[in-house]
Design an enzyme around this catalytic site. Structure first.
Site, mmCIF file in Angstrom:
data_model
loop_
_atom_site.group_PDB
_atom_site.id
_atom_site.type_symbol
_atom_site.label_atom_id
_atom_site.label_comp_id
_atom_site.label_asym_id
_atom_site.label_seq_id
_atom_site.Cartn_x
_atom_site.Cartn_y
_atom_site.Cartn_z
ATOM 1 N N ARG A 59 0.821 -1.222 0.000
ATOM 2 C CA ARG A 59 0.000 0.000 0.000
ATOM 3 C C ARG A 59 0.849 1.265 0.000
ATOM 4 N NH1 ARG A 59 -2.474 -4.087 2.579
ATOM 5 N NH2 ARG A 59 -1.415 -3.575 4.524
ATOM 6 N N GLU A 96 6.738 -11.339 14.015
ATOM 7 C CA GLU A 96 6.281 -11.988 15.243
ATOM 8 C C GLU A 96 6.661 -13.462 15.243
ATOM 9 O OE1 GLU A 96 2.157 -12.538 17.799
ATOM 10 O OE2 GLU A 96 2.154 -11.355 15.955
#
Length: 176
Positions: A59, A96
């Site tokens: 984006r 993560e």
């Protein structure tokens, strides 16, 4: 008067249960909302010498392209590994669960160029930090990092500011 935040849709439990996904496609699809976002992302850098705009996949390409157009400067995509043809340099960063790698063409920036880094969302700052390192490895200087959304609880702003970066976000949302 609507703010940028008013154009952003929240989708609960996407892509996983407990995640509140901040969907900027509703911002991009609204001509007024998109114009407000681009103008406000540029505003803090008015009068700043900027030679290139770099956008982080994916984006950040939409925003970065529009900002580069407004500045009459070139746009450089910083992509996920394996997406760019030609010679690239890469920078890995932690996620993560695991690791990811970003790449840029090895001739995308010239030494001394001043670059504005753009993306839609600042979370942990790992992707942005990888982009910063790539830009700096090619001898260019990051003059600012501009985001539509900041998720302050995830610490990305603090991470980038610790690197000496100027960080600008149009709005923030609590939680992940």
């Amino acid at each position: 008067m609507k703010t940028v935040k008013d154009y952003i849709r929240t989708i609960p439990d996407f892509p996983h249960k407990g995640i509140m996904f901040r969907d900027v496609t509703t911002l991009f699809s609204d001509p007024r909302g998109f114009r407000i976002a681009v103008d406000q992302l540029l505003h803090p850098y008015t009068g700043t010498d900027i030679d290139r705009v770099a956008g982080l996949e994916a984006r950040g390409f939409i925003l970065g392209g529009a900002i580069a157009h407004q500045l009459s400067q070139g746009f450089v995509p910083i992509r996920k590994k394996g997406k760019l043809p030609g010679r690239t340099i890469e920078q890995s960063y932690s996620l993560e669960y695991g690791e990811a790698t970003m790449e840029v063409h090895d001739d995308a920036f010239q030494p001394g160029e001043r670059v504005l880094l753009v993306d839609d969302l600042l979370a942990t700052g790992g992707t942005a930090e990888a982009g910063i390192k790539l830009i700096e490895r090619l001898g260019a200087q990051v003059v600012g990092c501009a985001f539509v959304i900041d998720l302050p609880e995830l610490g990305g702003r603090k991470r980038l500011e610790a690197l000496g970066m100027d960080v600008h976000a149009l709005c923030s949302f609590e939680g992940a």
